[in-house]
Design a protein around this motif. Structure first.
Motif, PDB file in Angstrom:
ATOM      1  N   GLU A 190      52.716  63.629  69.120  1.00  0.00           N
ATOM      2  CA  GLU A 190      52.039  64.930  69.122  1.00  0.00           C
ATOM      3  C   GLU A 190      50.755  64.904  69.945  1.00  0.00           C
ATOM      4  N   LYS A 191      50.145  63.729  70.057  1.00  0.00           N
ATOM      5  CA  LYS A 191      48.946  63.559  70.876  1.00  0.00           C
ATOM      6  C   LYS A 191      49.178  62.389  71.818  1.00  0.00           C
ATOM      7  N   LYS A 192      48.498  62.451  72.954  1.00  0.00           N
ATOM      8  CA  LYS A 192      48.757  61.455  74.003  1.00  0.00           C
ATOM      9  C   LYS A 192      48.457  60.033  73.521  1.00  0.00           C
ATOM     10  N   GLU A 193      47.466  59.849  72.684  1.00  0.00           N
ATOM     11  CA  GLU A 193      47.051  58.508  72.323  1.00  0.00           C
ATOM     12  C   GLU A 193      47.860  57.893  71.183  1.00  0.00           C
ATOM     13  N   ARG A 194      48.700  58.664  70.526  1.00  0.00           N
ATOM     14  CA  ARG A 194      49.363  58.184  69.310  1.00  0.00           C
ATOM     15  C   ARG A 194      50.877  58.320  69.415  1.00  0.00           C
ATOM     16  N   PHE A 195      51.568  57.233  69.071  1.00  0.00           N
ATOM     17  CA  PHE A 195      53.031  57.208  69.115  1.00  0.00           C
ATOM     18  C   PHE A 195      53.503  56.599  67.804  1.00  0.00           C
ATOM     19  N   SER A 196      54.242  57.365  67.031  1.00  0.00           N
ATOM     20  CA  SER A 196      54.663  56.920  65.707  1.00  0.00           C
ATOM     21  C   SER A 196      56.148  56.615  65.691  1.00  0.00           C
ATOM     22  N   LEU A 197      56.483  55.527  65.030  1.00  0.00           N
ATOM     23  CA  LEU A 197      57.885  55.158  64.821  1.00  0.00           C
ATOM     24  C   LEU A 197      58.200  55.407  63.352  1.00  0.00           C
ATOM     25  N   ILE A 198      59.322  56.078  63.116  1.00  0.00           N
ATOM     26  CA  ILE A 198      59.689  56.459  61.750  1.00  0.00           C
ATOM     27  C   ILE A 198      61.043  55.864  61.403  1.00  0.00           C
ATOM     28  N   LEU A 199      61.084  55.148  60.305  1.00  0.00           N
ATOM     29  CA  LEU A 199      62.339  54.671  59.761  1.00  0.00           C
ATOM     30  C   LEU A 199      62.691  55.643  58.642  1.00  0.00           C
ATOM     31  N   GLU A 200      63.694  56.463  58.857  1.00  0.00           N
ATOM     32  CA  GLU A 200      64.001  57.564  57.946  1.00  0.00           C
ATOM     33  C   GLU A 200      64.386  57.074  56.553  1.00  0.00           C
ATOM     34  N   SER A 201      65.160  55.988  56.511  1.00  0.00           N
ATOM     35  CA  SER A 201      65.570  55.396  55.237  1.00  0.00           C
ATOM     36  C   SER A 201      65.721  53.897  55.485  1.00  0.00           C
ATOM     37  N   ALA A 202      64.668  53.161  55.183  1.00  0.00           N
ATOM     38  CA  ALA A 202      64.617  51.746  55.570  1.00  0.00           C
ATOM     39  C   ALA A 202      65.777  50.950  54.979  1.00  0.00           C
ATOM     40  N   SER A 203      66.299  50.056  55.800  1.00  0.00           N
ATOM     41  CA  SER A 203      67.367  49.163  55.351  1.00  0.00           C
ATOM     42  C   SER A 203      66.967  47.732  55.668  1.00  0.00           C
ATOM     43  N   THR A 204      67.615  46.782  54.991  1.00  0.00           N
ATOM     44  CA  THR A 204      67.233  45.375  55.160  1.00  0.00           C
ATOM     45  C   THR A 204      67.445  44.896  56.597  1.00  0.00           C
ATOM     46  N   ASN A 205      68.395  45.496  57.315  1.00  0.00           N
ATOM     47  CA  ASN A 205      68.616  45.052  58.701  1.00  0.00           C
ATOM     48  C   ASN A 205      67.549  45.591  59.663  1.00  0.00           C
ATOM     49  N   GLN A 206      66.593  46.324  59.136  1.00  0.00           N
ATOM     50  CA  GLN A 206      65.448  46.750  59.938  1.00  0.00           C
ATOM     51  C   GLN A 206      64.236  45.846  59.730  1.00  0.00           C
ATOM     52  N   THR A 207      64.410  44.782  58.950  1.00  0.00           N
ATOM     53  CA  THR A 207      63.380  43.762  58.846  1.00  0.00           C
ATOM     54  C   THR A 207      63.226  43.103  60.215  1.00  0.00           C
ATOM     55  N   SER A 208      62.013  43.146  60.748  1.00  0.00           N
ATOM     56  CA  SER A 208      61.810  42.687  62.114  1.00  0.00           C
ATOM     57  C   SER A 208      60.333  42.721  62.467  1.00  0.00           C
ATOM     58  N   MET A 209      60.014  42.210  63.674  1.00  0.00           N
ATOM     59  CA  MET A 209      58.693  42.382  64.272  1.00  0.00           C
ATOM     60  C   MET A 209      58.778  43.616  65.169  1.00  0.00           C
ATOM     61  N   TYR A 210      57.850  44.552  64.982  1.00  0.00           N
ATOM     62  CA  TYR A 210      57.815  45.773  65.786  1.00  0.00           C
ATOM     63  C   TYR A 210      56.589  45.733  66.692  1.00  0.00           C
ATOM     64  N   LEU A 211      56.839  45.988  67.974  1.00  0.00           N
ATOM     65  CA  LEU A 211      55.778  45.914  68.977  1.00  0.00           C
ATOM     66  C   LEU A 211      55.658  47.238  69.707  1.00  0.00           C
ATOM     67  N   CYS A 212      54.420  47.700  69.831  1.00  0.00           N
ATOM     68  CA  CYS A 212      54.126  48.934  70.548  1.00  0.00           C
ATOM     69  C   CYS A 212      53.440  48.573  71.859  1.00  0.00           C
ATOM     70  N   ALA A 213      53.699  49.345  72.913  1.00  0.00           N
ATOM     71  CA  ALA A 213      53.053  49.117  74.202  1.00  0.00           C
ATOM     72  C   ALA A 213      52.717  50.449  74.851  1.00  0.00           C
ATOM     73  N   SER A 214      51.770  50.405  75.794  1.00  0.00           N
ATOM     74  CA  SER A 214      51.461  51.606  76.563  1.00  0.00           C
ATOM     75  C   SER A 214      51.161  51.218  78.005  1.00  0.00           C
ATOM     76  N   SER A 215      51.350  52.185  78.903  1.00  0.00           N
ATOM     77  CA  SER A 215      51.043  51.950  80.321  1.00  0.00           C
ATOM     78  C   SER A 215      50.959  53.296  81.028  1.00  0.00           C
ATOM     79  N   ARG A 216      50.413  53.264  82.239  1.00  0.00           N
ATOM     80  CA  ARG A 216      50.591  54.396  83.129  1.00  0.00           C
ATOM     81  C   ARG A 216      51.984  54.266  83.734  1.00  0.00           C
ATOM     82  N   GLN A 217      52.376  55.268  84.519  1.00  0.00           N
ATOM     83  CA  GLN A 217      53.750  55.279  85.046  1.00  0.00           C
ATOM     84  C   GLN A 217      54.062  54.022  85.841  1.00  0.00           C
TER      85      GLN A 217
END
Lengths: 118, 111
Positions: free
Chosen positions: B69-96
């Motif tokens: 919704e805003k340029k600086e913020r990016f949200s990841l949503i797990l709608e209904s978490a499951s055990t196979n979503q256990t993991s390391m999650y990494l966010c990144a940003s860049s210009r084009q």
């Protein structure tokens, strides 16, 4: 679809050796190539960025080269030290075709796990 | 210094919960990314956003959604978490066309 391959998957060397890590990619229409370092359980730290128009970049003991036409990059580490032990990842930006939103996409190789022993 | 900040370093959630992972960058970057990293599978792109309210599916979008919704913020949503979503999650940003920067990662465990 862009694919990135890194060789070798793992490397173990004695301290002081010079070493080369390899990265290849299938689609040469890239914006840039970036090398990262990752320590266990941590995020990625950027090491070097090579733009598509460049042939190489250097930072301290690290030198990265890019041959875009053949789809290859190498990361050269001089005089390796135990503190260099980490996973090294290369990533290419673009390669999905000219124009379009996918052109900013970043695609990673599987990484090379480097161990430098004293 | 460029900063990409992920809201949590470690997270433990129960199966079926809705989970929000937040990522904020302070460099006015157009592109933002969410990856997951699993042993032997490397970094796999979940979703990519090239501008505010714009998103594109990555290689493994199933079970995930995103919001920008805003340029600086990016949200990841797990709608209904499951055990196979256990993991390391990494966010990144860049210009084009420039250097990408990563956050410190969120290790999510779903029990």
């Amino acid at each position: 679809k862009q694919e990135v391959t890194q060789i070798p998957a793992a490397l173990s060397v004695p301290e002081g050796e010079n070493l080369v890590l390899n990265c290849s990619f299938t689609d040469s229409a890239i914006y840039n190539l970036q090398w990262f370092r990752q320590d266990p359980g941590k995020g990625l730290t950027s090491l070097l960025l090579i733009q598509s128009s460049q042939r190489e970049q250097t930072s301290g003991r690290l030198n990265a080269s890019l041959d875009k036409s053949s789809g290859r990059s190498t990361l050269y580490i001089a005089a390796s030290q135990p503190g260099d032990s980490a996973t090294y990842l290369c990533a290419v930006k673009g390669g999905e075709g000219v124009g379009g939103t996918s052109y900013g996409k970043l695609t990673f190789g599987q990484g090379t796990i480097l161990t430098v022993h004293p | 210094d460029v900063k990409v900040t992920q809201s949590s370093r470690y997270l433990v959630k129960r199966t079926g919960e809705k989970v929000f992972l937040e990522c904020v960058q302070d460099m006015d970057h157009e592109n933002m990314f969410w990856y997951r990293q699993d042993p032997g599978l490397g970094l796999r792109l979940i979703y990519f956003s090239y501008d505010v309210k714009m998103k594109e599916k990555g290689d493994i979008p199933e079970g995930y959604s995103v919001s920008r919704e805003k340029k600086e913020r990016f949200s990841l949503i797990l709608e209904s978490a499951s055990t196979n979503q256990t993991s390391m999650y990494l966010c990144a940003s860049s210009r084009q066309r420039t250097e990408a920067f990563f956050g410190q990662g969120t290790r999510l465990t779903v029990v």
